[in-house]
Write an enzyme that holds these catalytic residues in place. Sequence first.
Site, short mmCIF file in Angstrom:
data_model
loop_
_atom_site.label_atom_id
_atom_site.label_comp_id
_atom_site.label_asym_id
_atom_site.label_seq_id
_atom_site.Cartn_x
_atom_site.Cartn_y
_atom_site.Cartn_z
N HIS A 1 0.88 -1.17 0.00
CA HIS A 1 0.00 0.00 0.00
C HIS A 1 0.91 1.22 0.00
O HIS A 1 1.69 1.41 0.94
CB HIS A 1 -0.91 0.02 1.22
CG HIS A 1 -1.85 1.18 1.24
ND1 HIS A 1 -3.17 1.08 0.86
CD2 HIS A 1 -1.65 2.49 1.53
CE1 HIS A 1 -3.74 2.27 0.95
NE2 HIS A 1 -2.84 3.15 1.36
N CYS A 2 0.84 2.00 -1.06
CA CYS A 2 1.77 3.12 -1.20
C CYS A 2 1.12 4.42 -0.74
O CYS A 2 0.17 4.89 -1.38
CB CYS A 2 2.21 3.24 -2.66
SG CYS A 2 3.45 4.51 -2.91
#
Lengths: 433, 145
Positions: A189-190
């Site tokens: 998850h960026c």
Amino acid sequence: MKNCEYHQINPQALSAPNPTPPPLPCTEKKITRPKRKWEVFPGKNRFCCDGRIIFARQSGVLPLTLGLILVTSGLFFIFDCPFLVEHLSSCIPVIGGVLFVFVVISLLHTSFTDPGILPRAGPDEAADIERQIDSSGSSSYRPPPRTKEVVIHQQVVKLKYCFTCKIFRPPRTSHCSLCDNCVERFDHHCPWVGNCVGKRNYRFFYSFIVSLSFLTAFIFGCVTTHLVMRAQGGKGLILALQESPARYPFPLLELVVCFFSVWSILGLSGFHTYLVASNLTTNEDIKGSWSGKSGSEGSRNPHSYNNIFTNCCVVLCGPMPPSLIDRRGFLPPEDALPAAPTETVLPSLEAKSDINMEDSCQDFAVSCAGEHQAVFTCGSGGHIHPHEPCPIDSSPPPSLMLLTYTSSHSNIRPAVLRIPAFPLLWCYRPASH
Amino acid sequence: MAETHSLQDIRQQAAIAAKVFIQRDYTNGTVCQFQTKFPSELETRIDKQQFEETVRTLNNLYAEAEKLGGQSYLEGCLACLTAYTIFLCMETHYEKVLKKIAKYIQEQNDKIYAPRGLLLTDPIERGLRVVEITIFEDRSTGSGR
């Protein structure tokens, strides 16, 4: 003998509310427009443009990312390009422009694309899986196993059960706690892009970081060249900074931002290039799923094609999978259910035949009249309103086809009385009579 | 006089006896393939060969959708060069095959499954996780017309 003819009609053409509302005891005054599935999506995502755009609830530092890129590029175009065009080459702004456009489009694609979210299991599917788990569990007091082993290319892989989505996660799928979804080929998850990076947007993410590293390196080089060329007039660097139209802080700002970005983004691009070449995800690399750290001996990546070029082609240029969550699909309309049973089934009380299903239909109509909401929302990927029980099987119909039933009889009997053993099947049989 | 009845109405009036879920087969990796093992609940309703034929055809269609070949690479490279904006205006190869699959399932339901009181659900509506087969109760006492 009735002359029955079934035609398939477009359900969207019937989205206008029923002009004569049925006299139900618990009529709820709700908006009758058909809802789209994104409106009842159970994960922690937000939607825009009527479901066309999806992003995580926590957008993280996406505004910061965009801001940094826009500001740095803006300063470059305004202050460095004129000097460099005059003293160096006119293709500098062109190259910069192309890179900038590519970076922004890739970023927007990464942020606003469904990363490969797996829809949650419906109630029937979840119950079926539970049954299988319970039947395979031992009779001792241990809880039944919540993992399943599969063999992929002669490699044993454990599939874990997801308690939130009520499915056994396919290989390479992981549950993101920030978005509360299972994502296929979950990478990470960026926060910089404000979205998960998974199967469907990995190629956008990769092109974003690669093009961004080119852009930052390019801007860094141009700003440095600009300052060096100014300083070469025998004036020294400080004087050059003060003299340049950008004035003192701006070139320094560009230099600082680009300097730190170049190292971090280049490093990240290099890391992801390695991942692409070995067909690995960040998640697998960190957990050491295939490198033997997790304990299994001789484990190798069963998803790799053992060829760098093939791996790159597959990951970056493979077929684009579709979105599985069908954000813009319609839920079954809420007004169809209360209308149909009361108009067609209630009169059947007087004209009863000895078919059992009329009793159950009547019961169903009455029980559903107040609970029609539950019937439809239950089916939407397992999201259940806690205050509204689902009395019946509530998974959504396979395809929403509304049938126009025409009859040559003047005394219209409800269709209920006339439906043979498999009423559903009439819609699949050609209208031959 | 025309009356409209939702499909859901009619489905519920013909009671659903059971639902069978054909799970995914991961032996070849993450490509979309379904298990061809014949479920015991369908033994009384349909031939084993017929069922396996349906699932095998579905598997072949999904393999065609996910095939790595010249066309998919060309599509991928073109998309990359246009900064992926081409996906906004063009239907991908995968989506075209999904339409073919939907048509195939409709056809199978028409010809084979519906007359036997079964209904296949397109896997895309279940997130490509399962092929859901609904088994309706055998109400052979229905008076029909």
